[in-house]
Design a protein around this motif. Sequence first.
Motif, PDB file in Angstrom:
ATOM      1  N   ARG A 220      -2.545   3.336  21.528  1.00 37.09           N
ATOM      2  CA  ARG A 220      -1.624   3.985  20.599  1.00 37.09           C
ATOM      3  C   ARG A 220      -1.875   3.371  19.225  1.00 37.09           C
ATOM      4  O   ARG A 220      -1.328   2.318  18.872  1.00 37.09           O
ATOM      5  CB  ARG A 220      -0.167   3.771  21.030  1.00 37.09           C
ATOM      6  N   VAL A 221      -2.739   4.010  18.451  1.00 35.66           N
ATOM      7  CA  VAL A 221      -3.191   3.459  17.178  1.00 35.66           C
ATOM      8  C   VAL A 221      -2.338   4.037  16.050  1.00 35.66           C
ATOM      9  O   VAL A 221      -2.198   5.260  15.907  1.00 35.66           O
ATOM     10  CB  VAL A 221      -4.682   3.763  16.941  1.00 35.66           C
ATOM     11  N   PHE A 222      -1.801   3.142  15.250  1.00 38.27           N
ATOM     12  CA  PHE A 222      -0.780   3.456  14.237  1.00 38.27           C
ATOM     13  C   PHE A 222      -1.295   3.051  12.864  1.00 38.27           C
ATOM     14  O   PHE A 222      -1.920   1.998  12.707  1.00 38.27           O
ATOM     15  CB  PHE A 222       0.485   2.665  14.592  1.00 38.27           C
ATOM     16  N   LEU A 223      -1.043   3.884  11.874  1.00 37.62           N
ATOM     17  CA  LEU A 223      -1.432   3.578  10.497  1.00 37.62           C
ATOM     18  C   LEU A 223      -0.258   3.917   9.591  1.00 37.62           C
ATOM     19  O   LEU A 223       0.246   5.048   9.603  1.00 37.62           O
ATOM     20  CB  LEU A 223      -2.660   4.403  10.108  1.00 37.62           C
ATOM     21  N   GLY A 224       0.204   2.945   8.816  1.00 35.58           N
ATOM     22  CA  GLY A 224       1.355   3.150   7.950  1.00 35.58           C
ATOM     23  C   GLY A 224       0.975   3.235   6.483  1.00 35.58           C
ATOM     24  O   GLY A 224      -0.096   2.774   6.065  1.00 35.58           O
ATOM     25  N   TRP A 225       1.857   3.824   5.711  1.00 31.20           N
ATOM     26  CA  TRP A 225       1.725   3.884   4.250  1.00 31.20           C
ATOM     27  C   TRP A 225       2.286   2.582   3.692  1.00 31.20           C
ATOM     28  O   TRP A 225       3.445   2.234   3.922  1.00 31.20           O
ATOM     29  CB  TRP A 225       2.490   5.089   3.714  1.00 31.20           C
ATOM     30  N   MET A 226       1.448   1.822   2.966  1.00 32.09           N
ATOM     31  CA  MET A 226       1.837   0.501   2.510  1.00 32.09           C
ATOM     32  C   MET A 226       2.462   0.586   1.116  1.00 32.09           C
ATOM     33  O   MET A 226       1.848   0.252   0.098  1.00 32.09           O
ATOM     34  CB  MET A 226       0.628  -0.446   2.517  1.00 32.09           C
ATOM     35  N   ASN A 227       3.703   1.041   1.100  1.00 35.84           N
ATOM     36  CA  ASN A 227       4.456   1.149  -0.143  1.00 35.84           C
ATOM     37  C   ASN A 227       5.910   1.422   0.193  1.00 35.84           C
ATOM     38  O   ASN A 227       6.282   1.501   1.371  1.00 35.84           O
ATOM     39  CB  ASN A 227       3.879   2.241  -1.051  1.00 35.84           C
ATOM     40  N   ASN A 228       6.729   1.572  -0.840  1.00 36.56           N
ATOM     41  CA  ASN A 228       8.156   1.790  -0.658  1.00 36.56           C
ATOM     42  C   ASN A 228       8.620   2.738  -1.756  1.00 36.56           C
ATOM     43  O   ASN A 228       8.270   2.554  -2.936  1.00 36.56           O
ATOM     44  CB  ASN A 228       8.889   0.444  -0.749  1.00 36.56           C
ATOM     45  N   TRP A 229       9.396   3.747  -1.380  1.00 39.08           N
ATOM     46  CA  TRP A 229       9.828   4.747  -2.368  1.00 39.08           C
ATOM     47  C   TRP A 229      10.698   4.160  -3.472  1.00 39.08           C
ATOM     48  O   TRP A 229      10.906   4.799  -4.504  1.00 39.08           O
ATOM     49  CB  TRP A 229      10.571   5.883  -1.682  1.00 39.08           C
ATOM     50  N   GLU A 230      11.184   2.934  -3.303  1.00 37.79           N
ATOM     51  CA  GLU A 230      11.996   2.313  -4.355  1.00 37.79           C
ATOM     52  C   GLU A 230      11.177   2.026  -5.607  1.00 37.79           C
ATOM     53  O   GLU A 230      11.715   1.938  -6.706  1.00 37.79           O
ATOM     54  CB  GLU A 230      12.627   1.020  -3.836  1.00 37.79           C
ATOM     55  N   TYR A 231       9.847   1.861  -5.448  1.00 43.73           N
ATOM     56  CA  TYR A 231       9.021   1.520  -6.619  1.00 43.73           C
ATOM     57  C   TYR A 231       7.609   2.097  -6.514  1.00 43.73           C
ATOM     58  O   TYR A 231       6.714   1.694  -7.260  1.00 43.73           O
ATOM     59  CB  TYR A 231       8.930  -0.006  -6.779  1.00 43.73           C
ATOM     60  N   ALA A 232       7.388   3.044  -5.615  1.00 42.68           N
ATOM     61  CA  ALA A 232       6.033   3.531  -5.347  1.00 42.68           C
ATOM     62  C   ALA A 232       5.347   4.102  -6.577  1.00 42.68           C
ATOM     63  O   ALA A 232       4.123   4.009  -6.721  1.00 42.68           O
ATOM     64  CB  ALA A 232       6.068   4.585  -4.234  1.00 42.68           C
ATOM     65  N   ASP A 233       6.114   4.700  -7.478  1.00 42.96           N
ATOM     66  CA  ASP A 233       5.511   5.305  -8.680  1.00 42.96           C
ATOM     67  C   ASP A 233       5.350   4.314  -9.826  1.00 42.96           C
ATOM     68  O   ASP A 233       4.927   4.692 -10.914  1.00 42.96           O
ATOM     69  CB  ASP A 233       6.351   6.495  -9.145  1.00 42.96           C
ATOM     70  N   LYS A 234       5.652   3.040  -9.557  1.00 45.20           N
ATOM     71  CA  LYS A 234       5.622   2.045 -10.627  1.00 45.20           C
ATOM     72  C   LYS A 234       4.697   0.862 -10.346  1.00 45.20           C
ATOM     73  O   LYS A 234       4.470   0.042 -11.236  1.00 45.20           O
ATOM     74  CB  LYS A 234       7.038   1.517 -10.892  1.00 45.20           C
ATOM     75  N   VAL A 235       4.184   0.735  -9.119  1.00 42.25           N
ATOM     76  CA  VAL A 235       3.369  -0.440  -8.810  1.00 42.25           C
ATOM     77  C   VAL A 235       2.136  -0.483  -9.717  1.00 42.25           C
ATOM     78  O   VAL A 235       1.555   0.550 -10.047  1.00 42.25           O
ATOM     79  CB  VAL A 235       2.958  -0.473  -7.321  1.00 42.25           C
ATOM     80  N   SER A 238      -4.388   0.747 -10.309  1.00 44.46           N
ATOM     81  CA  SER A 238      -5.156   1.837 -10.896  1.00 44.46           C
ATOM     82  C   SER A 238      -6.558   1.812 -10.277  1.00 44.46           C
ATOM     83  O   SER A 238      -7.115   0.741 -10.063  1.00 44.46           O
ATOM     84  CB  SER A 238      -5.251   1.663 -12.414  1.00 44.46           C
ATOM     85  N   PRO A 239      -7.141   2.951  -9.932  1.00 43.40           N
ATOM     86  CA  PRO A 239      -6.689   4.324 -10.222  1.00 43.40           C
ATOM     87  C   PRO A 239      -5.747   4.909  -9.184  1.00 43.40           C
ATOM     88  O   PRO A 239      -5.373   6.065  -9.278  1.00 43.40           O
ATOM     89  CB  PRO A 239      -8.011   5.095 -10.249  1.00 43.40           C
ATOM     90  N   TRP A 240      -5.392   4.154  -8.146  1.00 40.68           N
ATOM     91  CA  TRP A 240      -4.426   4.663  -7.172  1.00 40.68           C
ATOM     92  C   TRP A 240      -3.216   3.741  -7.142  1.00 40.68           C
ATOM     93  O   TRP A 240      -3.256   2.613  -7.613  1.00 40.68           O
ATOM     94  CB  TRP A 240      -5.051   4.761  -5.778  1.00 40.68           C
ATOM     95  N   ARG A 241      -2.132   4.202  -6.527  1.00 41.48           N
ATOM     96  CA  ARG A 241      -0.909   3.402  -6.460  1.00 41.48           C
ATOM     97  C   ARG A 241      -0.550   2.972  -5.037  1.00 41.48           C
ATOM     98  O   ARG A 241       0.396   2.241  -4.849  1.00 41.48           O
ATOM     99  CB  ARG A 241       0.271   4.190  -7.045  1.00 41.48           C
ATOM    100  N   SER A 242      -1.271   3.439  -4.069  1.00 43.86           N
ATOM    101  CA  SER A 242      -0.900   3.121  -2.692  1.00 43.86           C
ATOM    102  C   SER A 242      -2.138   2.843  -1.856  1.00 43.86           C
ATOM    103  O   SER A 242      -3.253   3.204  -2.229  1.00 43.86           O
ATOM    104  CB  SER A 242      -0.125   4.288  -2.066  1.00 43.86           C
ATOM    105  N   ALA A 243      -1.922   2.214  -0.728  1.00 37.27           N
ATOM    106  CA  ALA A 243      -2.962   1.999   0.271  1.00 37.27           C
ATOM    107  C   ALA A 243      -2.306   2.154   1.633  1.00 37.27           C
ATOM    108  O   ALA A 243      -1.096   2.378   1.730  1.00 37.27           O
ATOM    109  CB  ALA A 243      -3.597   0.615   0.111  1.00 37.27           C
ATOM    110  N   MET A 244      -3.103   2.024   2.675  1.00 37.83           N
ATOM    111  CA  MET A 244      -2.575   2.056   4.030  1.00 37.83           C
ATOM    112  C   MET A 244      -2.568   0.636   4.593  1.00 37.83           C
ATOM    113  O   MET A 244      -3.320  -0.233   4.157  1.00 37.83           O
ATOM    114  CB  MET A 244      -3.423   2.966   4.920  1.00 37.83           C
ATOM    115  N   THR A 245      -1.706   0.402   5.569  1.00 32.63           N
ATOM    116  CA  THR A 245      -1.724  -0.872   6.278  1.00 32.63           C
ATOM    117  C   THR A 245      -3.021  -1.002   7.060  1.00 32.63           C
ATOM    118  O   THR A 245      -3.755  -0.023   7.260  1.00 32.63           O
ATOM    119  CB  THR A 245      -0.559  -0.963   7.274  1.00 32.63           C
TER     120      THR A 245
END
Length: 420
Positions: A220-235, A238-245
């Motif tokens: 059961r292979v799981f991949l999460g979004w490594m960010n939080n909507w509280e500040y995701a648009d502000k981290v 550059s050039p991206w704002r998010s990565a995966m776990t």
Amino acid sequence: MSWGHASSTDLMHWTEHPVAITRDELGDVFSGSAVIDKYNTAGFGNDTMIAIFTSAGSAQQQSIAYSIDDGLTFTRYENNPIIKNDNDLQRDPKVFWHEESKQWIMCLAQGWKMGIEIWGSTDLKNWNKLSEFKHDLPDRPKIQWECPDLISFEYNGKKKWVLLVSVNPGGYIIGSGTMYFIGDFDGKRFTAEERNYPLWIDYGMDNYAGVTWGNTGDRRVFLGWMNNWEYADKVPNSPWRSAMTLPRELKLKELNGELILSSPVVKEIEGIAKKWNKFEGVNDSKFRIINGKTDKAYQVQLNIELNKDSIITLSNSKDEKLIIEIDAANRKLTTHRDEKTGQSDFSDKYVIKSIDAPLNTESSTLKLDVYVDQSSVEILSDDGRMSMTNLVFPSSIYDSLSVSGAKYTVKVRPIKSIYA
């Protein structure tokens, strides 16, 4: 909003492909899942890949698209939506084949209604609502339920079911998080065991909206979004704002007589890990563990006795640091993400002075694996029985370590860049 597309043969190196599914007259393409229709139940051909997603326009409705070239291109089903709806409280379809009832099962999140709908179909086109799952969470009276995943495990000769539900707001601390329920599924209804819910797949700030692959056999292979909507648009990336776990392999484990969901990093990490370096005879002083100029990520593995409290500090030459405290008596781990860890002024929601988590171990010695990258620290205790994932933004990678308190052993290995 559209569906991006990337593929991998080892879960570590990913090849990006052109955008898979773009918005249409029904709206943006929200989260969903994909299945392989091995026996042509939908009529698009044997082994067709079928994507199931939320069309988000004036309402959130469910649609499908099919691919006969292994997902490189998709054709929308001409009679979308397959599940009509008139509000924005139905999204993120996760679909799997349930052999016992000979039907496809779909889980849908109800957003602010705080529930999961379960639907059934024999052809992926015509769906019947089978049941709803809701569970009172007194400490979280008003949260959004999103990105469900209903998965089965074999444990001691019996089948157990786990329902993952991402929430935002209402996470473990603030903002985003992923909780889970353990129970049974009879082909129509999921029933949760009596437990002190919510249970959390991760105790950090930055592991959200993850679901599992459905074609990995017993894994059961799981991949999460490594960010939080509280500040995701502000981290400050550059050039991206998010990565995966890092990908995790979910497993049921027993702790103090009850089952919990563990999430160790997948074995494929061995393919990009270098040799272990053991540090013998170190004392409480700070020592360098990697070459920060050439090593861009690494894994630290510590074995720490739990007969007294300990403090673990990861730091760099500018004295930016992440402090991890082990409370031996209360079997608790605490990290401090504040101004000392690196850049923190981009959002007033980012600084969390203390992030606490249970150690989730019954041993007298704690095994701690810490995966450190340029802007993330993923901490796992006792082979993933506890996971804590946090973004950090030091000006350079933490390349030094100090440990004080109990006796310990430590080894470190660099992790190769997947972009090299």
